[in-house]
Write a protein that holds these residues in place. Structure first.
Motif, PDB file in Angstrom:
ATOM      1  N   PHE A  13       0.828  -1.208   0.000  1.00 58.03           N
ATOM      2  CA  PHE A  13       0.000   0.000   0.000  1.00 58.03           C
ATOM      3  C   PHE A  13       0.860   1.255   0.000  1.00 58.03           C
ATOM      4  O   PHE A  13       0.649   2.177  -0.795  1.00 58.03           O
ATOM      5  CB  PHE A  13      -0.922   0.001   1.220  1.00 58.03           C
ATOM      6  CG  PHE A  13      -1.778   1.228   1.328  1.00 58.03           C
ATOM      7  CD1 PHE A  13      -2.910   1.380   0.530  1.00 58.03           C
ATOM      8  CD2 PHE A  13      -1.456   2.241   2.221  1.00 58.03           C
ATOM      9  CE1 PHE A  13      -3.699   2.522   0.619  1.00 58.03           C
ATOM     10  CE2 PHE A  13      -2.236   3.384   2.314  1.00 58.03           C
ATOM     11  CZ  PHE A  13      -3.370   3.528   1.508  1.00 58.03           C
ATOM     12  N   LEU A  14       1.847   1.301   0.878  1.00 58.71           N
ATOM     13  CA  LEU A  14       2.729   2.462   0.943  1.00 58.71           C
ATOM     14  C   LEU A  14       3.528   2.604  -0.342  1.00 58.71           C
ATOM     15  O   LEU A  14       3.739   3.721  -0.836  1.00 58.71           O
ATOM     16  CB  LEU A  14       3.668   2.329   2.147  1.00 58.71           C
ATOM     17  CG  LEU A  14       4.641   3.483   2.388  1.00 58.71           C
ATOM     18  CD1 LEU A  14       3.910   4.809   2.502  1.00 58.71           C
ATOM     19  CD2 LEU A  14       5.480   3.216   3.633  1.00 58.71           C
ATOM     20  N   ARG A  15       3.974   1.491  -0.886  1.00 60.74           N
ATOM     21  CA  ARG A  15       4.724   1.526  -2.146  1.00 60.74           C
ATOM     22  C   ARG A  15       3.900   2.149  -3.261  1.00 60.74           C
ATOM     23  O   ARG A  15       4.378   3.007  -4.011  1.00 60.74           O
ATOM     24  CB  ARG A  15       5.146   0.105  -2.522  1.00 60.74           C
ATOM     25  CG  ARG A  15       5.965   0.014  -3.806  1.00 60.74           C
ATOM     26  CD  ARG A  15       6.537  -1.378  -3.995  1.00 60.74           C
ATOM     27  NE  ARG A  15       5.525  -2.392  -4.247  1.00 60.74           N
ATOM     28  CZ  ARG A  15       5.231  -3.367  -3.405  1.00 60.74           C
ATOM     29  NH1 ARG A  15       5.839  -3.468  -2.231  1.00 60.74           N
ATOM     30  NH2 ARG A  15       4.304  -4.269  -3.712  1.00 60.74           N
ATOM     31  N   ASP A  16       2.628   1.738  -3.345  1.00 60.80           N
ATOM     32  CA  ASP A  16       1.747   2.274  -4.386  1.00 60.80           C
ATOM     33  C   ASP A  16       1.494   3.760  -4.181  1.00 60.80           C
ATOM     34  O   ASP A  16       1.477   4.542  -5.146  1.00 60.80           O
ATOM     35  CB  ASP A  16       0.432   1.491  -4.387  1.00 60.80           C
ATOM     36  CG  ASP A  16      -0.459   1.867  -5.569  1.00 60.80           C
ATOM     37  OD1 ASP A  16       0.046   1.875  -6.713  1.00 60.80           O
ATOM     38  OD2 ASP A  16      -1.653   2.152  -5.350  1.00 60.80           O
ATOM     39  N   CYS A  17       1.297   4.173  -2.926  1.00 60.12           N
ATOM     40  CA  CYS A  17       1.067   5.592  -2.627  1.00 60.12           C
ATOM     41  C   CYS A  17       2.273   6.445  -3.012  1.00 60.12           C
ATOM     42  O   CYS A  17       2.137   7.528  -3.597  1.00 60.12           O
ATOM     43  CB  CYS A  17       0.758   5.772  -1.146  1.00 60.12           C
ATOM     44  SG  CYS A  17      -0.865   5.174  -0.635  1.00 60.12           S
ATOM     45  N   LEU A  18       3.458   5.953  -2.687  1.00 64.70           N
ATOM     46  CA  LEU A  18       4.679   6.693  -3.015  1.00 64.70           C
ATOM     47  C   LEU A  18       4.856   6.809  -4.533  1.00 64.70           C
ATOM     48  O   LEU A  18       5.193   7.880  -5.051  1.00 64.70           O
ATOM     49  CB  LEU A  18       5.895   6.006  -2.392  1.00 64.70           C
ATOM     50  CG  LEU A  18       6.043   6.142  -0.873  1.00 64.70           C
ATOM     51  CD1 LEU A  18       7.116   5.183  -0.358  1.00 64.70           C
ATOM     52  CD2 LEU A  18       6.385   7.582  -0.499  1.00 64.70           C
ATOM     53  N   ARG A  20       2.531   6.665  -6.885  1.00 65.54           N
ATOM     54  CA  ARG A  20       1.521   7.555  -7.453  1.00 65.54           C
ATOM     55  C   ARG A  20       1.832   9.015  -7.152  1.00 65.54           C
ATOM     56  O   ARG A  20       1.612   9.901  -7.986  1.00 65.54           O
ATOM     57  CB  ARG A  20       0.137   7.185  -6.926  1.00 65.54           C
ATOM     58  CG  ARG A  20      -0.410   5.869  -7.476  1.00 65.54           C
ATOM     59  CD  ARG A  20      -1.666   5.444  -6.735  1.00 65.54           C
ATOM     60  NE  ARG A  20      -2.165   4.171  -7.225  1.00 65.54           N
ATOM     61  CZ  ARG A  20      -3.151   4.040  -8.095  1.00 65.54           C
ATOM     62  NH1 ARG A  20      -3.744   5.121  -8.586  1.00 65.54           N
ATOM     63  NH2 ARG A  20      -3.554   2.843  -8.485  1.00 65.54           N
ATOM     64  N   SER A  21       2.322   9.282  -5.949  1.00 64.99           N
ATOM     65  CA  SER A  21       2.648  10.653  -5.568  1.00 64.99           C
ATOM     66  C   SER A  21       3.798  11.203  -6.404  1.00 64.99           C
ATOM     67  O   SER A  21       3.756  12.329  -6.896  1.00 64.99           O
ATOM     68  CB  SER A  21       3.011  10.711  -4.076  1.00 64.99           C
ATOM     69  OG  SER A  21       1.926  10.328  -3.273  1.00 64.99           O
ATOM     70  N   SER A  24       2.822  11.971  -9.883  1.00 62.89           N
ATOM     71  CA  SER A  24       2.042  13.195 -10.067  1.00 62.89           C
ATOM     72  C   SER A  24       2.942  14.388 -10.363  1.00 62.89           C
ATOM     73  O   SER A  24       2.504  15.376 -10.956  1.00 62.89           O
ATOM     74  CB  SER A  24       1.197  13.474  -8.816  1.00 62.89           C
ATOM     75  OG  SER A  24       2.012  13.834  -7.709  1.00 62.89           O
TER      76      SER A  24
END
Length: 235
Positions: A13-18, A20-21, A24
């Motif tokens: 989850f954290l990997r995906d958030c990082l 995607r961020s 951006s």
């Protein structure tokens, strides 16, 4: 800035958030992997990449091992550690081990993005709060270095080694992370050309520091058995 930005984080989850961020800010330039082993098999690993190693989901031992592996990549890549907290000793140990940057989860993403840009462009990044605390705590005595390059902070670790203390105890007594002590031990062994802790203890017998102005003699506090005061030196 570097070419592709590679995130290495075990937690999905954290990997995906990082990823995607980062994407951006720089669309199409972010890649993410669960481990350095996985990254090593990917074409995303090239000399132009900037690898951000997140230690959030790692133990101290795992973080140290992964960092050692990252800085040993051949060909080398620029690297930055994303840590759990702002820890001055850990930041210095990370940079001393060969990484190009250190930042913690306490930083806002805007700061994180600017740090990535700075490190990718060839700079070395350490959080300003770490540098501020170093400046406030620095004293003239902490600028002392033995002839072979061993620092006062490393001498504190050597004192623990000579007393037969394990890294965990040394870390507790010096208010460091255990992984930071391990990095110091590795650096000490390099500087003393020692193969193990026993040789470190033996070879440390010849260490000495230049005496502060106005004092006679420069014997190391480690060898005299003196207790070190609370002090900090930028290493």
């Amino acid at each position: 800035m570097a070419g592709r930005i590679v995130i290495v984080e075990r937690n999905a989850f954290l990997r995906d958030c990082l990823q995607r961020s980062v994407d951006s800010y720089w669309p199409g330039e972010a890649a993410a992997f669960a481990s350095l082993s996985e990254l090593a098999q990917s074409p995303a690993l090239d000399p132009s990449a900037l690898v951000v190693l997140s230690t959030y989901s790692l133990s101290d031992e795992e973080a140290e091992s992964e960092l050692a592996r990252l800085v040993a990549f051949d060909p080398p890549v620029r690297s930055m550690v994303l840590a759990k907290t702002d820890n001055l000793d850990e930041a210095l140990a990370v940079i001393g081990a060969g990484a190009n940057g250190y930042i913690s989860m306490s930083a806002g993403f805007e700061v994180f993005a600017q740090a990535i840009r700075f490190v990718g462009a060839g700079g070395t990044y350490v959080p300003p709060q770490c540098l501020l605390s170093a400046r406030q705590a620095a004293t003239p005595a902490t600028e002392q270095v033995a002839e072979n390059g061993v620092t006062v902070r490393e001498l504190k670790v050597i004192q623990g080694i000579r007393q037969g203390k394990p890294n965990k105890v040394i870390a507790y007594e010096l208010n460091m992370c255990e992984s930071t002590v391990k990095v110091h031990v590795r650096n000490i062994m390099k500087k003393l050309n020692a193969r193990n802790r026993t040789e470190v203890a033996m070879k440390a017998g010849n260490l000495s520091l230049p005496a502060p102005r106005g004092e006679i003699g420069g014997r190391s506090p480690v060898l005299d058995g003196a207790v070190f005061g609370a002090s900090f030196r930028r290493e």
